[in-house]
Enzyme design. Structure first.
Site, PDB file in Angstrom:
ATOM      1  N   GLU A  48       0.825  -1.213   0.000  1.00 45.14           N
ATOM      2  CA  GLU A  48       0.000   0.000   0.000  1.00 45.14           C
ATOM      3  C   GLU A  48       0.858   1.262   0.000  1.00 45.14           C
ATOM      4  OE1 GLU A  48      -3.041  -0.006  -0.574  1.00 45.14           O
ATOM      5  OE2 GLU A  48      -3.739  -1.995  -0.003  1.00 45.14           O
ATOM      6  N   ASN A  52       1.358   3.941  -3.099  1.00 49.39           N
ATOM      7  CA  ASN A  52       1.030   5.368  -2.936  1.00 49.39           C
ATOM      8  C   ASN A  52       2.153   6.277  -3.418  1.00 49.39           C
ATOM      9  OD1 ASN A  52      -1.513   4.891  -1.964  1.00 49.39           O
ATOM     10  ND2 ASN A  52      -1.037   5.311   0.179  1.00 49.39           N
ATOM     11  N   ARG A 105      -9.303   3.809  -7.830  1.00 47.20           N
ATOM     12  CA  ARG A 105      -8.777   3.677  -6.481  1.00 47.20           C
ATOM     13  C   ARG A 105      -9.936   3.657  -5.503  1.00 47.20           C
ATOM     14  NH1 ARG A 105      -4.505   2.439  -8.339  1.00 47.20           N
ATOM     15  NH2 ARG A 105      -4.724   1.126  -6.549  1.00 47.20           N
TER      16      ARG A 105
HETATM   17  N1  LIG Z   1       2.935   9.142  -0.678  1.00 43.85           N
HETATM   18  C1  LIG Z   1       1.937   9.987  -0.945  1.00 43.85           C
HETATM   19  N2  LIG Z   1       2.169  11.187  -1.547  1.00 43.85           N
HETATM   20  C2  LIG Z   1       1.167  12.053  -1.814  1.00 43.85           C
HETATM   21  N3  LIG Z   1      -0.140  11.807  -1.550  1.00 43.85           N
HETATM   22  C3  LIG Z   1      -0.444  10.637  -0.957  1.00 43.85           C
HETATM   23  C4  LIG Z   1       0.558   9.657  -0.645  1.00 43.85           C
HETATM   24  N4  LIG Z   1      -0.046   8.600  -0.064  1.00 43.85           N
HETATM   25  C5  LIG Z   1      -1.355   8.884  -0.034  1.00 43.85           C
HETATM   26  N5  LIG Z   1      -1.623  10.094  -0.574  1.00 43.85           N
HETATM   27  C6  LIG Z   1      -2.956  10.746  -0.667  1.00 43.85           C
HETATM   28  O1  LIG Z   1      -3.822  10.138   0.274  1.00 43.85           O
HETATM   29  C7  LIG Z   1      -4.975   9.599  -0.379  1.00 43.85           C
HETATM   30  C8  LIG Z   1      -5.438   8.339   0.319  1.00 43.85           C
HETATM   31  O2  LIG Z   1      -4.473   7.285   0.178  1.00 43.85           O
HETATM   32  P1  LIG Z   1      -4.974   5.772   0.285  1.00 43.85           P
HETATM   33  O3  LIG Z   1      -3.820   4.879   0.030  1.00 43.85           O
HETATM   34  O4  LIG Z   1      -5.715   5.603   1.561  1.00 43.85           O
HETATM   35  O5  LIG Z   1      -6.052   5.670  -0.895  1.00 43.85           O
HETATM   36  P2  LIG Z   1      -5.768   5.646  -2.469  1.00 43.85           P
HETATM   37  O6  LIG Z   1      -4.340   5.375  -2.741  1.00 43.85           O
HETATM   38  O7  LIG Z   1      -6.358   6.886  -3.051  1.00 43.85           O
HETATM   39  O8  LIG Z   1      -6.642   4.397  -2.942  1.00 43.85           O
HETATM   40  P3  LIG Z   1      -6.224   2.849  -2.769  1.00 43.85           P
HETATM   41  O9  LIG Z   1      -5.035   2.788  -1.854  1.00 43.85           O
HETATM   42  O10 LIG Z   1      -7.424   2.210  -2.160  1.00 43.85           O
HETATM   43  O11 LIG Z   1      -5.936   2.357  -4.114  1.00 43.85           O
HETATM   44  C9  LIG Z   1      -4.549   9.411  -1.823  1.00 43.85           C
HETATM   45  O12 LIG Z   1      -5.645   9.426  -2.712  1.00 43.85           O
HETATM   46  C10 LIG Z   1      -3.612  10.604  -2.024  1.00 43.85           C
HETATM   47  O13 LIG Z   1      -4.330  11.786  -2.276  1.00 43.85           O
HETATM   48 MG   LIG Z   2      -3.289   3.844  -1.836  1.00 42.02          MG
END
Ligand SMILES: Nc1ncnc2c1ncn2[C@@H]1O[C@H](COP(=O)(O)OP(=O)(O)OP(=O)(O)O)[C@@H](O)[C@H]1O
Ligand SMILES: [Mg+2]
Lengths: 149, 115
Positions: A48, A52, A105
């Site tokens: 995860e 990200n 996502r």
């Molecule tokens: N490393 C990062 N850099 C910048 N923004 C981030 C990062 N990690 C997470 N985010 C932000 O936080 C939000 C939520 O992250 P999360 O992993 O919970 O969900 P997602 O990646 O959008 O979906 P999924 O993980 O279910 O595919 C992301 O949509 C993004 O906007």
């Molecule tokens: Mg994610």
């Protein structure tokens, strides 16, 4: 508590490395002889955080992901860092189902990390990138090893 | 991954590790089949899946959205226990069929054949 082993890796933020990152961290964790479900939890949480970095931090344009892991007798810590765009509102980003990633996502990455690991801390700023620090306590230690009973 | 379509049902047999890297290909191929056949049901068979993270949830939710536009449904079968943990967290079980029966299949009951 002093760590008993340490691992560092730096990998390009490309999707082919998602598997590599979770494989390396779980191989490292296996030195603590964890249960299979604990290894599965660690693999999923690492996947995860690394995904990200690739999708959100660097927006698919590449960059570097810095992974650092420490082993303690009863736990593993994993730090996953990028130098990407950073997160404006960390609390909001960590809410279940919140996503900036569009239709493909689910916004569950942070929820998975939080429920699969014992602690998840996020440090982030617009110009400094994001660091996710996670700890998993391995229950084997307090539940006792079946071999020793 | 293999797909087969018959009598309004598209069956997608997934395998290996379902992460963001793998999902790109899977999504593309499944979407081609969905657009071509407009199946009334899509079955995702997880028997040979060894890993899944939230990218797999995104895959299922996305297909659910497409199918529900015309009244199609999604069913999940033969979900290994370690993947069920991610599924449960997502609440996907509220929108897809079959998560309970996936457990029965684990116990060796070939309930899919009964339909
Ligand atoms: N490393 C990062 N850099 C910048 N923004 C981030 C990062 N990690 C997470 N985010 C932000 O936080 C939000 C939520 O992250 P999360 O992993 O919970 O969900 P997602 O990646 O959008 O979906 P999924 O993980 O279910 O595919 C992301 O949509 C993004 O906007
Ligand atoms: Mg994610």
């Amino acid at each position: 508590m002093k760590s008993i082993n340490k691992m560092k890796m730096t990998i390009p933020a490309v999707s082919a490395n998602e598997g590599l990152a979770r494989l390396c961290v779980s191989a490292f964790a296996s030195q603590l002889d964890p249960r299979i479900d604990e290894i599965a939890d660690i693999r999923t949480a690492v996947s995860e955080a690394v995904t990200n970095c690739i999708i959100h931090a660097y927006k698919g344009r590449g960059g570097l992901i810095y992974i650092e892991s420490l082993l303690y007798p009863d736990r593993i810590t994993v730090k996953i860092k990028d130098k990407g765009c950073g997160i404006d509102d960390i609390d909001k980003a960590m809410e279940p189902l919140f996503t900036t990633g569009g239709d493909d996502r689910s916004g569950l990455g942070f929820s998975v990390m939080q429920s699969f690991m014992d602690s998840v801390k996020v440090k982030s700023g617009p110009s400094e990138g994001t660091t996710v620090s996670m700890t998993k306590i391995l229950r084997r230690a307090d539940e006792g090893n079946p071999d020793e009973r | 991954m293999t797909q087969c379509y018959a009598l309004g049902t598209l069956t997608v047999c997934l395998d290996g590790e379902i992460d963001h890297h793998a999902v790109r290909d899977i999504r593309e191929q499944v979407d081609i089949s969905i657009n071509r056949h407009k199946p009334s049901k899509v079955i995702f068979d997880f028997e040979n899946v060894t890993f899944m993270d939230s990218s797999g949830i995104g895959l299922i939710m996305g297909r659910y959205k497409t199918l529900s536009r015309y009244g199609g449904i999604i069913e999940i079968v033969r979900m290994p226990p370690y993947i069920e943990k991610v599924m449960k967290l997502s609440g996907v079980s509220k929108i897809v069929k079959g998560l309970d029966r996936a457990k029965a299949a684990d116990k060796g009951e070939q309930d899919r054949k009964e339909q």
